[in-house]
Scaffold this active site. Structure first.
Site, PDB file in Angstrom:
ATOM      1  N   ASN A   1       0.869  -1.173   0.000  1.00  0.00           N
ATOM      2  CA  ASN A   1       0.000   0.000   0.000  1.00  0.00           C
ATOM      3  C   ASN A   1       0.909   1.227   0.000  1.00  0.00           C
ATOM      4  O   ASN A   1       1.481   1.585   1.026  1.00  0.00           O
ATOM      5  CB  ASN A   1      -0.900  -0.021   1.252  1.00  0.00           C
ATOM      6  CG  ASN A   1      -1.785   1.219   1.326  1.00  0.00           C
ATOM      7  OD1 ASN A   1      -1.836   2.012   0.389  1.00  0.00           O
ATOM      8  ND2 ASN A   1      -2.468   1.388   2.446  1.00  0.00           N
ATOM      9  N   TRP A   2       1.023   1.832  -1.180  1.00  0.00           N
ATOM     10  CA  TRP A   2       1.918   2.995  -1.299  1.00  0.00           C
ATOM     11  C   TRP A   2       1.315   4.255  -0.686  1.00  0.00           C
ATOM     12  O   TRP A   2       1.990   5.271  -0.566  1.00  0.00           O
ATOM     13  CB  TRP A   2       2.236   3.264  -2.776  1.00  0.00           C
ATOM     14  CG  TRP A   2       3.187   2.300  -3.404  1.00  0.00           C
ATOM     15  CD1 TRP A   2       3.827   1.257  -2.793  1.00  0.00           C
ATOM     16  CD2 TRP A   2       3.619   2.303  -4.762  1.00  0.00           C
ATOM     17  NE1 TRP A   2       4.635   0.609  -3.701  1.00  0.00           N
ATOM     18  CE2 TRP A   2       4.516   1.235  -4.920  1.00  0.00           C
ATOM     19  CE3 TRP A   2       3.331   3.095  -5.874  1.00  0.00           C
ATOM     20  CZ2 TRP A   2       5.135   0.943  -6.144  1.00  0.00           C
ATOM     21  CZ3 TRP A   2       3.939   2.810  -7.095  1.00  0.00           C
ATOM     22  CH2 TRP A   2       4.837   1.739  -7.221  1.00  0.00           C
ATOM     23  N   LYS A   3       0.030   4.216  -0.370  1.00  0.00           N
ATOM     24  CA  LYS A   3      -0.668   5.397   0.170  1.00  0.00           C
ATOM     25  C   LYS A   3      -0.441   6.587  -0.781  1.00  0.00           C
ATOM     26  O   LYS A   3      -0.415   6.383  -1.990  1.00  0.00           O
ATOM     27  CB  LYS A   3      -0.227   5.667   1.615  1.00  0.00           C
ATOM     28  CG  LYS A   3      -0.370   4.402   2.487  1.00  0.00           C
ATOM     29  CD  LYS A   3      -0.192   4.633   3.953  1.00  0.00           C
ATOM     30  CE  LYS A   3      -0.341   3.296   4.682  1.00  0.00           C
ATOM     31  NZ  LYS A   3      -0.318   3.417   6.137  1.00  0.00           N
TER      32      LYS A   3
ATOM     33  N   HIS B   1      -9.635   1.075   4.598  1.00  0.00           N
ATOM     34  CA  HIS B   1      -8.374   1.232   5.333  1.00  0.00           C
ATOM     35  C   HIS B   1      -8.645   2.173   6.515  1.00  0.00           C
ATOM     36  O   HIS B   1      -9.452   3.096   6.409  1.00  0.00           O
ATOM     37  CB  HIS B   1      -7.296   1.800   4.411  1.00  0.00           C
ATOM     38  CG  HIS B   1      -5.939   1.777   5.040  1.00  0.00           C
ATOM     39  ND1 HIS B   1      -5.532   2.738   5.932  1.00  0.00           N
ATOM     40  CD2 HIS B   1      -4.918   0.888   4.946  1.00  0.00           C
ATOM     41  CE1 HIS B   1      -4.308   2.441   6.351  1.00  0.00           C
ATOM     42  NE2 HIS B   1      -3.913   1.324   5.772  1.00  0.00           N
TER      43      HIS B   1
ATOM     44  N   GLU C   1      -7.125   4.618   7.600  1.00  0.00           N
ATOM     45  CA  GLU C   1      -6.949   6.040   7.274  1.00  0.00           C
ATOM     46  C   GLU C   1      -8.189   6.588   6.570  1.00  0.00           C
ATOM     47  O   GLU C   1      -8.548   7.749   6.733  1.00  0.00           O
ATOM     48  CB  GLU C   1      -5.679   6.223   6.432  1.00  0.00           C
ATOM     49  CG  GLU C   1      -4.431   6.029   7.285  1.00  0.00           C
ATOM     50  CD  GLU C   1      -3.224   5.462   6.565  1.00  0.00           C
ATOM     51  OE1 GLU C   1      -3.181   5.490   5.325  1.00  0.00           O
ATOM     52  OE2 GLU C   1      -2.311   4.967   7.267  1.00  0.00           O
TER      53      GLU C   1
ATOM     54  N   GLU D   1      -5.512  -5.073  10.351  1.00  0.00           N
ATOM     55  CA  GLU D   1      -4.486  -4.056  10.629  1.00  0.00           C
ATOM     56  C   GLU D   1      -4.811  -3.354  11.950  1.00  0.00           C
ATOM     57  O   GLU D   1      -5.653  -2.441  11.970  1.00  0.00           O
ATOM     58  CB  GLU D   1      -4.458  -3.002   9.520  1.00  0.00           C
ATOM     59  CG  GLU D   1      -4.008  -3.509   8.177  1.00  0.00           C
ATOM     60  CD  GLU D   1      -3.418  -2.395   7.321  1.00  0.00           C
ATOM     61  OE1 GLU D   1      -2.240  -2.494   6.972  1.00  0.00           O
ATOM     62  OE2 GLU D   1      -4.114  -1.410   7.045  1.00  0.00           O
TER      63      GLU D   1
ATOM     64  N   GLY E   1       2.453   2.176  10.980  1.00  0.00           N
ATOM     65  CA  GLY E   1       3.456   3.243  10.918  1.00  0.00           C
ATOM     66  C   GLY E   1       4.152   3.528  12.232  1.00  0.00           C
ATOM     67  O   GLY E   1       4.849   4.537  12.365  1.00  0.00           O
TER      68      GLY E   1
ATOM     69  N   SER F   1       3.246  -2.246  10.445  1.00  0.00           N
ATOM     70  CA  SER F   1       4.691  -2.327  10.720  1.00  0.00           C
ATOM     71  C   SER F   1       5.326  -3.638  10.271  1.00  0.00           C
ATOM     72  O   SER F   1       6.242  -4.154  10.933  1.00  0.00           O
ATOM     73  CB  SER F   1       4.982  -2.057  12.207  1.00  0.00           C
ATOM     74  OG  SER F   1       4.647  -0.719  12.523  1.00  0.00           O
TER      75      SER F   1
ATOM     76  N   GLY G   1       2.878  -1.185   4.328  1.00  0.00           N
ATOM     77  CA  GLY G   1       2.860   0.247   4.024  1.00  0.00           C
ATOM     78  C   GLY G   1       4.262   0.762   3.771  1.00  0.00           C
ATOM     79  O   GLY G   1       4.845   0.547   2.701  1.00  0.00           O
ATOM     80  N   GLY G   2       4.844   1.402   4.771  1.00  0.00           N
ATOM     81  CA  GLY G   2       6.151   2.064   4.626  1.00  0.00           C
ATOM     82  C   GLY G   2       7.226   1.203   3.983  1.00  0.00           C
ATOM     83  O   GLY G   2       7.943   1.668   3.089  1.00  0.00           O
TER      84      GLY G   2
HETATM   85  P1  13P Z   1       2.955   0.360   7.759  1.00  0.00           P
HETATM   86  O1  13P Z   1       3.448  -0.920   7.133  1.00  0.00           O
HETATM   87  O2  13P Z   1       3.719   1.566   7.344  1.00  0.00           O
HETATM   88  O3  13P Z   1       2.801   0.217   9.240  1.00  0.00           O
HETATM   89  O4  13P Z   1       1.473   0.609   7.179  1.00  0.00           O
HETATM   90  C1  13P Z   1       0.564  -0.418   7.231  1.00  0.00           C
HETATM   91  C2  13P Z   1      -0.588  -0.064   6.394  1.00  0.00           C
HETATM   92  O5  13P Z   1      -1.321   0.857   6.701  1.00  0.00           O
HETATM   93  C3  13P Z   1      -0.794  -0.831   5.160  1.00  0.00           C
HETATM   94  O6  13P Z   1      -2.063  -0.632   4.653  1.00  0.00           O
END
Ligand code: 13P
Length: 239
Positions: free
Chosen positions: A14-16, A94, A96, A164, A170, A204, A225-226
């Site tokens: 997930n590149w956001k 998600h 967010e 999640e 994050g 994470s 994510g990251g």
């Molecule tokens: P991180 O891997 O940066 O914690 O993010 C997780 C995420 O929100 C994937 O959708």
């Protein structure tokens, strides 16, 4: 629709709100696939048409979709449009989106239903806050999210669930391996229908913990994510 059962693991990036054409070109040159795994890159929607899609193991996914099918809804992107450009996955709900865009379980249910009707696999995200975890409410919260956000038309072949924990996103924090295994088992037994669903873990995930997490019972892959923005690290998660 893609046969999810063909893959031993599903790894979703997930590149956001990150990426640009130069980043994408370098990323795809360096990406190394694993023949047993399904890799899905969820990029910002403007790049979806630029990515390499529907390779045997590599797919593109959207990060969100409209609740509407078509019409006067400026700025929206429909499930039918995703299908039209051969996108086979979309994240839905998600945390967010739930937090910053007020998405309710009902909205997530409708979006997922639209996706399924258009042969796009929704990756429905669920998870508890730290406060809910500390008050031992995790199972109750997840059960409600599952009950209200998974549409009737959903089944293990057309839908993926991603667990999640919000407090793990994050932050560098993760639940213990036992906790992840226990929650995934709980999700798959909330009702009989969920027994065979693919359930991914997100929050994470990085190269240093992905093997341990992915090898747990009832964990069918991960949502990253990251760490998915660093192609070398993501390669090591895929491998
Ligand atoms: P991180 O891997 O940066 O914690 O993010 C997780 C995420 O929100 C994937 O959708």
């Amino acid at each position: 629709m893609l046969k999810l059962g063909n893959f031993s693991s599903i790894i979703v990036a997930n590149w956001k709100l990150n990426g640009n054409m130069e980043f994408i070109n370098q990323y795809y040159q360096k990406l190394v696939l694993n023949p047993n795994n399904c890799v899905v890159i969820c990029s910002p929607s403007i790049f979806l048409n630029k990515l390499e899609i529907n390779n045997k193991n590599l797919f593109s996914g959207a990060q969100d979709v409209s609740i509407y099918q078509e019409g006067a809804f400026t700025g929206e992107l429909s499930a039918k449009m995703l299908d039209d450009i051969k996108i086979q996955f979309s994240l839905v709900g998600h945390s967010e989106r739930r937090q910053y865009f007020n998405e309710s379980n009902e909205i997530i249910n409708l979006k997922s239903k639209n996706l399924i009707e258009n042969n796009v696999i929704p990756i429905i995200c669920i998870g508890e806050t730290l406060e809910e975890k500390e008050n031992n409410k995790t199972n109750e919260v997840l059960k409600k999210q599952i009950k209200e956000s998974i549409p009737v038309s959903s089944n293990y072949e057309n839908t993926i669930i991603a667990y999640e924990p919000i407090w793990a996103i994050g932050t560098g924090l993760t639940p213990s391996l036992d906790e992840i295994e226990e929650v995934h088992k709980f999700i798959k037994t909330v009702n009989v229908k969920l027994n065979n669903y693919k359930v991914l873990y997100g929050g994470s995930v990085k190269a240093s913990n992905s093997d341990d997490i992915n090898s747990l019972n009832n964990v069918d892959g991960c949502l990253v994510g990251g760490a998915s923005l660093k192609v070398d690290e993501f390669n090591s998660i895929i491998s």
